[in-house]
Motif scaffolding. Structure first.
Motif, PDB file in Angstrom:
ATOM      1  N   LEU A  58     -38.907   2.283 -14.106  1.00 45.88           N
ATOM      2  CA  LEU A  58     -37.150   3.157 -13.614  1.00 45.88           C
ATOM      3  C   LEU A  58     -36.956   2.900 -15.077  1.00 45.88           C
ATOM      4  CD1 LEU A  58     -37.190   2.513 -10.004  1.00 45.88           C
ATOM      5  CD2 LEU A  58     -38.135   4.699 -10.779  1.00 45.88           C
ATOM      6  N   THR A  59     -35.829   3.820 -15.256  1.00 46.78           N
ATOM      7  CA  THR A  59     -35.002   3.929 -16.124  1.00 46.78           C
ATOM      8  C   THR A  59     -33.876   3.383 -15.919  1.00 46.78           C
ATOM      9  OG1 THR A  59     -33.928   5.884 -15.559  1.00 46.78           O
ATOM     10  CG2 THR A  59     -35.224   5.802 -17.101  1.00 46.78           C
ATOM     11  N   ASP A  60     -32.514   3.057 -16.352  1.00 44.26           N
ATOM     12  CA  ASP A  60     -30.899   3.062 -16.069  1.00 44.26           C
ATOM     13  C   ASP A  60     -30.875   4.211 -14.824  1.00 44.26           C
ATOM     14  OD1 ASP A  60     -31.005   0.224 -17.409  1.00 44.26           O
ATOM     15  OD2 ASP A  60     -29.485   1.926 -18.642  1.00 44.26           O
ATOM     16  N   TYR A  61     -29.853   4.308 -14.322  1.00 45.60           N
ATOM     17  CA  TYR A  61     -29.590   5.188 -13.883  1.00 45.60           C
ATOM     18  C   TYR A  61     -27.897   5.527 -14.075  1.00 45.60           C
ATOM     19  CZ  TYR A  61     -27.826   2.314  -9.426  1.00 45.60           C
ATOM     20  OH  TYR A  61     -26.859   1.635  -9.591  1.00 45.60           O
ATOM     21  N   PHE A  62     -27.455   6.919 -13.469  1.00 41.40           N
ATOM     22  CA  PHE A  62     -26.418   7.738 -13.751  1.00 41.40           C
ATOM     23  C   PHE A  62     -25.732   8.116 -12.659  1.00 41.40           C
ATOM     24  CE2 PHE A  62     -28.328   8.141 -18.108  1.00 41.40           C
ATOM     25  CZ  PHE A  62     -26.218   7.783 -18.936  1.00 41.40           C
ATOM     26  N   ARG A  63     -24.121   8.147 -12.560  1.00 43.53           N
ATOM     27  CA  ARG A  63     -23.642   7.964 -10.905  1.00 43.53           C
ATOM     28  C   ARG A  63     -22.261   9.092 -11.986  1.00 43.53           C
ATOM     29  NH1 ARG A  63     -19.047   7.534  -8.069  1.00 43.53           N
ATOM     30  NH2 ARG A  63     -18.962   7.808  -6.153  1.00 43.53           N
ATOM     31  N   PHE A  64     -22.238  10.668 -11.289  1.00 45.16           N
ATOM     32  CA  PHE A  64     -21.575  11.928 -12.148  1.00 45.16           C
ATOM     33  C   PHE A  64     -21.493  12.608 -10.561  1.00 45.16           C
ATOM     34  CE2 PHE A  64     -25.465  14.014 -12.118  1.00 45.16           C
ATOM     35  CZ  PHE A  64     -25.008  14.904 -11.732  1.00 45.16           C
ATOM     36  N   VAL A  65     -19.539  13.100 -10.772  1.00 41.31           N
ATOM     37  CA  VAL A  65     -19.554  13.654  -9.838  1.00 41.31           C
ATOM     38  C   VAL A  65     -19.246  15.117  -9.918  1.00 41.31           C
ATOM     39  CG1 VAL A  65     -17.438  13.507  -8.038  1.00 41.31           C
ATOM     40  CG2 VAL A  65     -17.609  11.296  -9.243  1.00 41.31           C
ATOM     41  N   ILE A  66     -19.320  15.986  -8.825  1.00 37.56           N
ATOM     42  CA  ILE A  66     -18.771  17.123  -9.769  1.00 37.56           C
ATOM     43  C   ILE A  66     -17.409  17.135  -9.787  1.00 37.56           C
ATOM     44  CG2 ILE A  66     -19.761  19.513  -9.125  1.00 37.56           C
ATOM     45  CD1 ILE A  66     -22.572  18.829  -7.717  1.00 37.56           C
ATOM     46  N   GLN A  67     -16.900  18.417 -11.031  1.00 34.93           N
ATOM     47  CA  GLN A  67     -15.199  18.738 -10.984  1.00 34.93           C
ATOM     48  C   GLN A  67     -15.840  19.776 -11.151  1.00 34.93           C
ATOM     49  OE1 GLN A  67     -13.357  16.457 -14.310  1.00 34.93           O
ATOM     50  NE2 GLN A  67     -15.619  16.952 -15.400  1.00 34.93           N
ATOM     51  N   PRO A  86     -16.314  26.082  -4.980  1.00 43.60           N
ATOM     52  CA  PRO A  86     -15.338  24.775  -4.390  1.00 43.60           C
ATOM     53  C   PRO A  86     -15.661  23.869  -3.382  1.00 43.60           C
ATOM     54  CG  PRO A  86     -14.305  26.930  -5.256  1.00 43.60           C
ATOM     55  CD  PRO A  86     -16.175  27.494  -4.009  1.00 43.60           C
ATOM     56  N   GLY A  87     -16.721  24.285  -2.911  1.00 49.07           N
ATOM     57  CA  GLY A  87     -17.294  22.796  -1.800  1.00 49.07           C
ATOM     58  C   GLY A  87     -17.810  21.852  -2.342  1.00 49.07           C
ATOM     59  N   VAL A  88     -18.444  22.234  -3.248  1.00 49.42           N
ATOM     60  CA  VAL A  88     -19.007  21.452  -4.197  1.00 49.42           C
ATOM     61  C   VAL A  88     -18.388  20.098  -4.995  1.00 49.42           C
ATOM     62  CG1 VAL A  88     -21.552  22.177  -4.038  1.00 49.42           C
ATOM     63  CG2 VAL A  88     -19.875  22.343  -6.056  1.00 49.42           C
ATOM     64  N   VAL A  89     -16.372  20.167  -5.749  1.00 45.61           N
ATOM     65  CA  VAL A  89     -16.398  19.274  -6.042  1.00 45.61           C
ATOM     66  C   VAL A  89     -16.037  18.334  -5.366  1.00 45.61           C
ATOM     67  CG1 VAL A  89     -13.688  19.254  -6.865  1.00 45.61           C
ATOM     68  CG2 VAL A  89     -15.385  22.146  -6.906  1.00 45.61           C
ATOM     69  N   GLY A  90     -16.549  17.127  -6.293  1.00 46.86           N
ATOM     70  CA  GLY A  90     -15.918  15.753  -5.701  1.00 46.86           C
ATOM     71  C   GLY A  90     -17.363  14.713  -4.349  1.00 46.86           C
ATOM     72  N   LEU A  91     -18.143  15.666  -5.118  1.00 50.13           N
ATOM     73  CA  LEU A  91     -19.444  15.543  -4.746  1.00 50.13           C
ATOM     74  C   LEU A  91     -20.076  14.539  -5.926  1.00 50.13           C
ATOM     75  CD1 LEU A  91     -21.761  16.156  -2.169  1.00 50.13           C
ATOM     76  CD2 LEU A  91     -22.757  17.823  -3.455  1.00 50.13           C
ATOM     77  N   PRO A  92     -20.923  13.363  -4.952  1.00 48.15           N
ATOM     78  CA  PRO A  92     -21.794  12.159  -6.167  1.00 48.15           C
ATOM     79  C   PRO A  92     -22.487  12.863  -5.997  1.00 48.15           C
ATOM     80  CG  PRO A  92     -20.768  11.206  -4.007  1.00 48.15           C
ATOM     81  CD  PRO A  92     -19.934  12.733  -3.963  1.00 48.15           C
ATOM     82  N   ILE A  93     -23.141  13.301  -7.864  1.00 46.84           N
ATOM     83  CA  ILE A  93     -24.630  12.778  -8.062  1.00 46.84           C
ATOM     84  C   ILE A  93     -25.343  11.849  -8.958  1.00 46.84           C
ATOM     85  CG2 ILE A  93     -26.462  14.460  -8.490  1.00 46.84           C
ATOM     86  CD1 ILE A  93     -25.198  15.613  -6.461  1.00 46.84           C
ATOM     87  N   LEU A  94     -26.314  11.242  -7.761  1.00 47.94           N
ATOM     88  CA  LEU A  94     -27.259  10.108  -9.038  1.00 47.94           C
ATOM     89  C   LEU A  94     -28.867  10.907  -9.375  1.00 47.94           C
ATOM     90  CD1 LEU A  94     -26.120   8.682  -6.129  1.00 47.94           C
ATOM     91  CD2 LEU A  94     -26.052   6.840  -8.026  1.00 47.94           C
ATOM     92  N   VAL A  95     -28.960  10.029 -10.146  1.00 47.35           N
ATOM     93  CA  VAL A  95     -29.802  10.382 -11.240  1.00 47.35           C
ATOM     94  C   VAL A  95     -31.119   8.882 -12.369  1.00 47.35           C
ATOM     95  CG1 VAL A  95     -29.240  11.478 -13.214  1.00 47.35           C
ATOM     96  CG2 VAL A  95     -31.001  12.305 -12.518  1.00 47.35           C
TER      97      VAL A  95
END
Length: 507
Positions: free
Chosen positions: A498-507, A470-479
């Motif tokens: 370099l490629t484009d990049y993504f930002r996603f949030v753990i839910q 549960p503690g990682v919920v809401g953590l943003p990750i970039l790749v």
């Protein structure tokens, strides 16, 4: 559900009162149809309202929402009459090849395809009619329950007196454009592309056979379709990625699926990728065969060959059941499947669930279609993706992301078309600035972790397994991807792009 009741003391109701009650009932139905869908629930397509037996005539279509335990939550009726720009939407009651359901890749829309005719329309007005007379319609339903049937095609899946023109499934990456599958007259069949919601024309993207396609689907940014035609007996890759150009996409059967034996060997309809190397296929084959039911296939990552491991059936091995629709999810390494099964000799269909623990896994019945109705397509509503893409690419390498970043699941990143040595980097801090002055590349994040990737032809991937904590919920990750020793980007300290990049949030 609230029911309108009249007093038992009244034996007669005035006509104005009846009209008022009818108006209230219509309003209540409209409100019910707009009830939001609940993530984590199942949605199945039901054909028929139960009033009459299913025949080749068209029937009303409903989306029935169930909990994973099989409890009915609500039914959303698709329009049976034109309403503004929205078209009526039906399909044939007795046709098991129509009415398949998909969820857009971003998780925001349900999609299916049918005919622009009212209930009760004869077969001469559906599969035997050209699309210019009876438009083939894409229905798009958002998570709030709002229905859009404005996409009505005049050139797809034409039928005639001796030619069946069936539209069967629609799929989309973002809900604004579509790929369809079906069969029909030459030049109108196979997998077709629709560029925008509300369009009236489509593009045939295939460069050849098969033109009789069943269920279209998208996994990891790649378009697939099932078929039971000649040498295409199973799941087929359609071109590379999501093709939009006319007549350019070659259809290729996944290596290892049968090329002989006809539908006795494989009568594949719907399918579900648990991961790049695990595929479940719903097969409606004859019950005496060894194919009907849910078939599990696995791929050798070195040779790329798919092998059927076992099948699962309602009632156990050898039971008189097969399957046509399938959906599922993987969490903590465990695959849970849902399917629509048909039982030999019975008119009803059954919604089932199974946790895959091997060939002896029990398939559990959850709900049975009411009399004079049948379940068709099925999808589980998982959480929509949280990924946002940022343009930053230089050079030829691209990037794609698969997964919704839910705890206990995998997010798979692929660098496409590398020319050097590909790497995939993860970070927590967004930068979005040029690497160095004069360099054409944009650094998306802080690259806290950098992974080299195996290099198969034209792509390289890395899988990030998100812990069920549960503690990682809401953590943003970039790749972001890096292509080392690739020209056309930066030259200091080494050549790279370099490629484009993504930002996603753990839910």
């Amino acid at each position: 559900m609230r029911l309108l009741r009249t007093s038992s003391n009244h034996t007669m109701t005035s006509l104005p009162t009846l009209r008022s009650l009818a108006a209230i009932a219509a309003l209540a139905a409209a409100i019910a149809a707009q009830s939001p869908l609940t993530l984590g629930n199942l949605v199945t397509v039901r054909v028929g309202d139960g009033a009459n037996a299913l025949t080749n005539a068209t029937q009303a279509v409903f989306l029935d929402e169930y909990t994973p335990a099989g409890v009915l939550v609500q039914s959303i009726a698709l329009p049976t009459a034109p309403n503004g720009n929205n078209r009526q939407f039906t399909f044939r009651g007795g046709s098991t090849s129509e009415g398949y359901l998909n969820v857009s890749s971003n998780g925001l829309y349900l999609l299916l395809a049918g005919y622009d005719v009212p209930p009760g329309a004869a077969v001469t007005l559906t599969e035997q009619a050209p699309a210019s007379t009876t438009n083939r319609v894409v229905a798009r339903i958002d998570l709030a329950g709002q229905i859009d049937t404005t996409t009505a095609l005049t050139d797809a899946y034409n039928g005639g007196p001796t030619t069946a023109g069936n539209v069967r499934a629609a799929v989309s990456d973002d809900g604004s454009r579509f790929w369809l599958s079906g069969t029909g007259a030459s030049g109108s069949a196979g997998v077709r592309y629709v560029a925008a919601v509300g369009d009236t024309t489509s593009i045939g993207v295939q460069s050849g056979a098969p033109t009789n396609t069943r269920v279209a689907g998208i996994y990891d940014g790649q378009l697939y379709t099932s078929s039971a035609s000649t040498v295409y007996l199973g799941i087929n890759k359609v071109g590379d990625g999501l093709p939009t150009a006319p007549g350019q996409a070659a259809v290729t059967l996944l290596q290892g699926f049968p090329t002989t034996g006809g539908t006795a060997a494989s009568s594949a309809y719907d399918f579900f990728f648990a991961d790049p190397d695990t595929l479940y296929v719903a097969d409606d084959n004859a019950v005496a065969s060894t194919a009907g039911g849910i078939n599990k296939w696995t791929r050798d990552p070195v040779t790329g060959t798919w092998t059927k491991q076992y099948r699962l059936q309602l009632g156990g091995a050898g039971a008189q059941t097969a399957a046509r629709s399938i959906s599922g999810f993987v969490q903590n390494g465990v695959t849970t499947l849902y399917a629509v099964c048909n039982t030999s000799g019975l008119a009803t269909t059954t919604l089932v669930s199974v946790v895959d623990a091997g060939p002896a896994s029990a398939v559990t019945a959850l709900a049975t279609s009411p009399a004079n109705t049948a379940f068709r397509g099925l999808r589980l509503l998982t959480k929509p993706s949280t990924a946002t893409r940022f343009p930053a690419a230089c050079g030829t390498a691209g990037i794609k992301l698969n997964g919704n970043a839910e705890v206990g699941t995998d997010v798979r990143t692929t660098v496409t078309n590398p020319v050097g040595f590909p790497f995939i980097g993860y970070g927590l801090t967004q930068i979005g600035l040029p690497v160095i002055p004069g360099c054409a590349c944009t650094l998306g994040h802080d690259f806290m972790l950098l992974f080299s990737t195996p290099l198969p032809p034209a792509a390289a991937s890395h899988t990030l397994s998100i812990p069920n904590v549960p503690g990682v919920v809401g953590l943003p990750i970039l790749v972001q991807g890096m292509d080392l020793f690739a020209p056309g980007g930066c030259t200091q300290p080494l050549d790279f792009t370099l490629t484009d990049y993504f930002r996603f949030v753990i839910q």
